[in-house]
Design an enzyme around this catalytic site. Structure first.
Site, PDB file in Angstrom:
ATOM      1  N   HIS A   1      14.065 -13.444   4.741  1.00 21.63           N
ATOM      2  CA  HIS A   1      13.452 -12.740   4.009  1.00 21.63           C
ATOM      3  C   HIS A   1      12.191 -13.520   3.078  1.00 21.63           C
ATOM      4  CE1 HIS A   1      10.483  -9.279   3.061  1.00 21.63           C
ATOM      5  NE2 HIS A   1      10.679  -8.932   2.420  1.00 21.63           N
TER       6      HIS A   1
ATOM      7  N   HIS B   1      12.888 -10.397  -5.024  1.00 23.60           N
ATOM      8  CA  HIS B   1      12.111  -9.353  -4.734  1.00 23.60           C
ATOM      9  C   HIS B   1      12.715  -8.300  -4.269  1.00 23.60           C
ATOM     10  CE1 HIS B   1      10.672 -10.244  -0.694  1.00 23.60           C
ATOM     11  NE2 HIS B   1      10.593  -8.803  -0.535  1.00 23.60           N
TER      12      HIS B   1
ATOM     13  N   GLU C   1      16.207  -3.405  -5.838  1.00 24.84           N
ATOM     14  CA  GLU C   1      15.328  -2.239  -4.406  1.00 24.84           C
ATOM     15  C   GLU C   1      17.628  -2.298  -3.265  1.00 24.84           C
ATOM     16  OE1 GLU C   1      14.742   0.340  -4.249  1.00 24.84           O
ATOM     17  OE2 GLU C   1      14.752   1.227  -2.423  1.00 24.84           O
ATOM     18  N   ASP C   2      18.132  -3.082  -3.372  1.00 29.60           N
ATOM     19  CA  ASP C   2      19.058  -3.788  -1.823  1.00 29.60           C
ATOM     20  C   ASP C   2      20.275  -4.207  -2.702  1.00 29.60           C
ATOM     21  OD1 ASP C   2      16.774  -2.942  -0.316  1.00 29.60           O
ATOM     22  OD2 ASP C   2      16.564  -4.956   0.482  1.00 29.60           O
TER      23      ASP C   2
ATOM     24  N   ASP D   1       5.139  -9.782   0.571  1.00 32.23           N
ATOM     25  CA  ASP D   1       6.207  -9.049   1.623  1.00 32.23           C
ATOM     26  C   ASP D   1       5.637  -8.426   2.973  1.00 32.23           C
ATOM     27  OD1 ASP D   1       8.959  -7.781   1.751  1.00 32.23           O
ATOM     28  OD2 ASP D   1       7.942  -6.144   0.348  1.00 32.23           O
TER      29      ASP D   1
ATOM     30  N   ASP E   1     -21.668  -8.892  20.845  1.00 33.98           N
ATOM     31  CA  ASP E   1     -22.978  -9.525  21.066  1.00 33.98           C
ATOM     32  C   ASP E   1     -23.975 -10.086  19.580  1.00 33.98           C
ATOM     33  OD1 ASP E   1     -24.521 -10.734  23.408  1.00 33.98           O
ATOM     34  OD2 ASP E   1     -25.625  -9.034  23.323  1.00 33.98           O
TER      35      ASP E   1
HETATM   36 MN    MN Z   1      11.215  -6.708   0.891  1.00 32.38          MN
END
Ligand code: MN
Length: 713
Positions: free
Chosen positions: A59, A83, A87-88, A150, A270
């Protein structure tokens, strides 16, 4: 980047692909750094998988690729790869700073902070504030670009999510991220986000619309070709070189037009749209003239976004023509530079200046802004245009949450008290403290973007005059002043009562000894409505307590005057507005002081050594003896002058000492004495003389301090 070139789901984007891409525009050692980031990220995310089952690192790599397509600089690419690590994973910001750079660490930290902001279930009406808040939180525009990339990759791979989660993310994308991309002029990213968002949020409507577009595309082909050919032929005749291309409206813009203007698909679709891209601004206008002579223009449809660009920097000429068979033709005409900005907005500066390694990114963002401002200058006075850009990139506002998740917009510098008044004036009037992000904070604390603020109120609490020193909003100010105006009367009554009692005691009496008859006679003689009016008058300095005391006791014995002086009025520091401290000599507890009864202002306390009191001496009966209470409270203002050898950093050292000593700096003035020395005048708040002496002692130990003294007039 392009909707048509979505990566195939089963083909994982790898570091080798990224390196190939980066080698096109980065230096070899920079690509090497990116590779190092990949190893670092892969290890940090080791064992984690995406919902689709792929290793997690795929990712961030894909996100980096999106940015590499925009020619993002290498710090930005490294931050993109990292990134999600703060956070993870257990990785700390400091670790990133150590391994890479402070710049990269700040970028990753910035992205993490935005990720933590949960738009969640908030009402659509809050979306605009949420977007502003997000932009306001960002110091570096690359943070937003990474976040957009992201989100773009997450949207591309949204299929694996459960339906309700898919819808939630899609809604957030349409309400928050696509408009931000639009604000930054990143049109290509915006269009893809919108397309994917519509598809995930309203799969059914998306399918119907898409089929309708495909179906009518077939019918339109012939007409499109006819028009395109005549436009090209005419440009050739006029010897104008330009690229002509048919454009199709994007599904999301068709959809929103149908919804907002209640039009049928036919009415929206149109329309035949073309874009002509030429080399210069001059040619843009010439092409316009040629088009208007080729087909008749529809009146009122011409828009000159070259002279007056859109808020995000977009420039183009737009016109609508009556085409063959009466079909309307929409034409956009712009130069190649404008076309770059129209597609990539702020990112255009990375895309077109990639060889330039010296220019830092904030410089590029600033350059983008400068371009906008220049466009604005040429465009004349369109204030709204500047305002739009400024608000988003250099905001004067901060955005904070209420405990219920509502977003409040406050001016920069706003404090807890300002926030309390913004919630409700009753909340402001009774606030005593606040929990900011669940931590207890004092009322004067300044608010920052993204904080959640909960005000703690107390029954019976009331505004404090000292708030006027730090509140910034008009609402808070008006409310505090209004309260004080009324409070002032109560305080004056209270003080006046004390003063009269004190004077009476000096005459061997007390207020309770005074009987009702004596009092009513006095009120009558002085035309006063009631006893409170008398006290107020004394407290406000309109009437001297000693004279009133004498009147009451009907005693005009001259000797009493001296006797009265042995009883001083005790100052506690909590008298409020009716006792104030002179600005000339700044008395602080511990100083020998004297009080001057000033009409309308109550008692003004001076130090006994103050130069100004010499004049006042003539008005002997206006002076009263005052002394500090043992339990004196509050912060008092003092001035300190420090002579320093001309050395950088000394101001910071002194400021640190002062704040370490629990004092606040209210003001700093620096005067140059000669080439070598400076005088720094601090205005501080202190508790008393000991406190100030402690500060002076510590400040004296600073190396470049030559002389230090308390300043009195
Ligand atoms: Mn991410």
């Amino acid at each position: 980047m392009n909707v048509k070139t979505l990566p195939v789901q089963d083909e994982i984007f790898r570091i080798s692909h990224l390196s190939d891409l980066l080698e096109e525009y980065l230096e070899p050692d920079q690509v090497q750094d990116v590779y190092k980031a990949y190893l670092f990220g892969a290890e940090a995310h080791d064992g984690q998988h995406r919902v689709s089952g792929e290793p997690y690192i795929t990712h961030p790599l894909a996100v980096a690729k999106i940015l590499a397509d925009m020619r993002m600089d290498y710090q930005g690419i490294i931050a993109a790869i990292l990134h999600d690590v703060i956070e993870d994973t257990p990785t700390a910001k400091e670790q990133i700073e150590k391994e890479f750079s402070k710049e990269v660490a700040e970028l990753v930290d910035g992205v993490s902070k935005i990720t933590l902001m949960d738009f969640g279930s908030k009402a659509e009406a809050q979306a605009e504030n949420f977007r502003k808040m997000m932009l306001a939180m960002v110091k570096d525009i690359r943070v937003i670009m990474i976040k957009l990339a992201d989100r773009l990759h997450n949207m591309r791979t949204l299929g694996v999510m459960r339906p309700e989660k898919r819808r939630r993310i899609a809604r957030e994308t349409l309400e928050i991220y696509a408009p931000i991309a639009n604000r930054l002029g990143m049109n290509k990213v915006r269009l893809e986000l919108e397309d994917l968002g519509l598809q995930a949020h309203y799969p059914q409507r998306y399918r119907v619309l898409k089929e309708a577009v495909i179906k009518s595309r077939g019918n339109r082909k012939e007409i499109l070709n006819t028009i395109e050919t005549s436009i090209k032929r005419r440009l050739r005749q006029e010897e104008l070189k330009g690229d002509v291309a048919g454009r199709e409206k994007h599904l999301y813009s068709i959809y929103t037009k149908m919804v907002s203007k209640r039009l049928s698909f036919r009415e929206v679709f149109d329309m035949y749209a073309f874009r002509v891209v030429v080399n210069s601004v001059d040619e843009c206008y010439r092409v316009l003239g040629v088009m208007h002579s080729l087909y008749k223009p529809v009146p009122g449809k011409f828009k000159d976004y070259i002279a007056i660009p859109k808020a995000n920097g977009y420039q183009s000429l737009h016109t609508v023509l009556f085409g063959p068979y009466g079909v309307p033709i929409e034409i956009q005409i712009r130069s190649r530079d404008m076309d770059g900005v129209a597609e990539s907005g702020v990112a255009a500066h990375w895309l077109y200046k990639s060889g330039d390694n010296n220019s830092s990114t904030s410089l590029r963002a600033r350059e983008w802004l400068r371009t906008l401002l220049e466009l604005q200058k040429n465009a004349g006075d369109s204030l709204e245009f500047i305002e739009n850009v400024k608000i988003d990139l250099f905001p004067d506002e901060v955005y904070v949450f209420t405990p219920l998740g509502e977003i409040m917009e406050m001016p920069r510098g706003a404090t807890v008290v300002d926030f309390a008044y913004a919630v409700h004036s009753d909340v402001g009037n009774t606030c005593v403290a606040a929990r900011v992000d669940r931590r207890l904070m004092p009322l004067r604390s300044q608010l920052y973007n993204g904080q959640t603020v909960e005000i703690i109120t107390a029954n019976g609490a009331h505004p404090n005059p000292s708030w006027l020193n730090f509140i910034v909003t008009a609402k808070a100010r008006t409310n505090v002043r209004y309260y004080l105006k009324h409070l002032r009367r109560d305080e004056a009554v209270e003080l006046g009562k004390r003063m009269l009692d004190k004077s009476l005691r000096g005459l061997d009496s007390t207020l309770s000894d005074v009987d009702d008859d004596q009092m009513s006679e006095l009120l009558e003689v002085n035309h006063l409505a009631d006893v409170d009016a008398l006290f107020e008058d004394i407290g406000m300095g309109g009437r001297l307590s000693l004279l009133v005391a004498r009147q009451l006791l009907d005693s005009y014995d001259e000797t009493v005057g001296d006797k009265a002086k042995s009883h001083s009025l005790v100052i506690k520091g909590t008298e409020g507005m009716v006792v104030s401290f002179a600005k000339c000599c700044h008395p602080i507890p511990g100083d020998p002081v004297v009080g001057f009864v000033s009409t309308g202002r109550g008692i003004v306390v001076h130090t006994q050594g103050c130069n100004n009191i010499a004049d006042y001496r003539k008005l002997a009966d206006k002076w009263i003896d005052v002394e500090w209470s043992h339990e004196v409270e509050g912060d008092f203002v003092a001035e300190m002058r420090v002579d320093v050898a001309n050395q950088r950093g000394v101001l910071a050292t002194l400021a640190a000492i002062i704040s370490d000593m629990d004092s606040n700096i209210e003001n700093v003035d620096i005067e140059e004495r000669d080439g070598m020395t400076h005088s720094i005048n601090f205005t501080l708040t202190v508790k008393n003389r000991d406190h100030l002496a402690g500060i002076i002692r510590r400040a004296r130990s600073v190396k470049s301090v030559m002389r230090i003294s308390r300043k009195k007039n």
